[in-house]
Design a protein around this motif. Structure first.
Motif: not given
Length: 454
Positions: A159-165
């Protein structure tokens, strides 16, 4: 003289409802892992901007994309033994502080070499934070929901990686690529303050290290007042597995554990080969396939977002054999990669396919932390999880260079995706072998002691 009253820590946790203290621990560790995912993936989302601003070629990106991964290996391999000796709390707090400071520093890098150096330091902190957070959560969970809760925290990473995008697609056009790193540095520093104020040490660790009874009472009393008059605390597994004085590394490589340990390492290695190949290179691959940079970032962000499926996996793992459940998800991942490679030119279908493939892949990968937490006893749990993640990070390093190599061989988008199906099938095979090897005696004793109603 009051009568002696002994409490088994896991039995105590099993017998009481999930308390405010446990919810607080889960939330703090979830935030830690979420920021871990954001800071790990942030470099991939700024990669297209680096190509343009610094005049780089795609092969030039490989070192900066993999620098944090080398740091992750070092952080994981050292943090596990440190956590098993000195405690989960201090290791986690220091890791989050370093994570924030190094990410902030990387935002001010003026050249590629400086950025690589700061990404390496950031990676050390990232490698220490996640396994320590997962260990702490697993040691405060009742047995009936341990896999679900551990997977819930692990969900913070994708989820954190997706938020970065999502954030990158919004703030890079407005504020530049450095703003992504500034946000990724400030948030961990704020979180470190909350950890200092509210994060407790693991009660299981305190018992295993023979800490004073008064200290253990303070750790468990917020869960239930039943701990207030205890005169002795025990961890049942200590009598069966921790009774010998072997160190954590020797224990996890001992005869009873070595096959499962090696299979966990292989599965995690293969999973991260896929994950980092996709996360680091998808925005560039999609851009080369004709998508606009903002669209490429948003579509790529769907892949790690699929990790929320591990909550469903956690429910299944709490009820059935976890090795088989995760192996099936890895096998389905391999099939999904073959499918996604066939629809690269259709944006709508591509978005759906990326989300589904990400759900399968990240569900399998996120569930490995829960498998490791259940497999190792307390005195080796942090090391077992951390070494699985640390050595598995070499798969992330391989994935970062793999796509560059495949592209150098002039493989098509479809060919690259088909090649990435192979590690998924190998991870599934490793977990079937782990299941076939059986459960170590200490883990059998632990399961019996922590079964609901025990």
């Amino acid at each position: 003289m009051p009568p002696e009253r002994s409490i088994d820590v896991q039995g105590f946790l099993n017998a009481h409802p999930f308390s405010r203290r446990q919810i607080g621990i889960v939330l703090l560790c979830l935030c830690t892992v979420l920021l871990d995912g954001y800071d790990t993936a942030a470099i991939a989302y700024i990669a297209p901007s680096l190509l343009t601003e610094w005049g780089l070629q795609r092969p030039d990106l490989a070192p900066v994309l993999s620098a944090a991964l080398f740091g992750l290996v070092l952080g994981s391999l050292t943090a596990g033994p440190l956590s098993d000796r000195g405690g989960r709390r201090p290791v986690l707090i220091v890791a989050v502080l370093v994570m924030g400071a190094a990410c902030l520093a990387s935002a001010f890098a003026g050249d590629l070499a400086t950025l690589i150096a700061w990404r390496f330091v950031t990676g050390i902190a990232l490698g220490a934070a996640m396994p320590t957070a997962l260990t702490l959560v697993s040691e405060y969970c009742p047995a009936r929901s341990r896999a679900f809760t551990t997977n819930l925290v692990f969900c913070g990473f994708p989820v954190g990686a997706a938020l970065g995008g999502v954030l990158a697609a919004w703030i890079i056009p407005a504020f530049g690529w450095r703003s992504v790193l500034l946000a990724g540095g400030a948030a961990p520093l704020l979180l470190a303050l909350f950890l200092l104020l509210w994060l407790p040490e693991s009660a299981r660790f305190a018992v295993a290290r023979a800490r004073p009874v008064e200290q253990i009472r303070k750790l468990l009393a917020p869960i239930s007042a039943a701990a207030a008059d205890a005169t002795r605390f025990v961890v049942t597994e200590t009598a069966t597995a921790a009774g010998d004085r072997r160190g954590a590394i020797r224990l996890m490589l001992s005869r009873g554990f070595v096959v499962g340990t090696l299979m966990l390492w292989i599965a995690y290695f293969m999973g991260l080969t896929i994950f980092y190949a996709m996360v680091n290179w998808m925005p560039v691959l999609f851009r080369d396939a004709g998508l606009a940079p903002a669209t490429a970032a948003l579509v790529a962000a769907l892949f790690p977002l699929g990790g929320i499926g591990s909550l469903f996996s956690g429910v299944l793992m709490d009820r059935f054999d976890g090795n088989r459940i995760v192996a099936v998800f890895f096998a389905l991942t391999g099939l999904a990669f073959i499918v996604i490679g066939q629809i690269a030119g259709q944006v709508g279908m591509l978005m759906v396919a990326v989300l589904v493939t990400g759900a399968l892949m990240n569900t399998a990968q996120s569930s490995l932390g829960a498998l490791a937490a259940a497999y190792y006893p307390t005195q080796a749990r942090a090391t077992g999880i951390a070494w699985m993640m640390g050595l598995g990070r070499f798969g992330g390093i391989a994935g970062s260079f793999l796509v560059a190599g495949l592209a150098g061989w002039q493989l098509s988008f479809s060919g690259i995706l088909t090649a990435l199906a192979v590690p998924a099938f190998l991870a599934a095979a490793a977990l079937w072998l782990k299941q076939a090897a059986g459960v170590p005696q200490s883990s059998k004793a632990l399961k019996a002691a922590t079964a609901p109603g025990s």
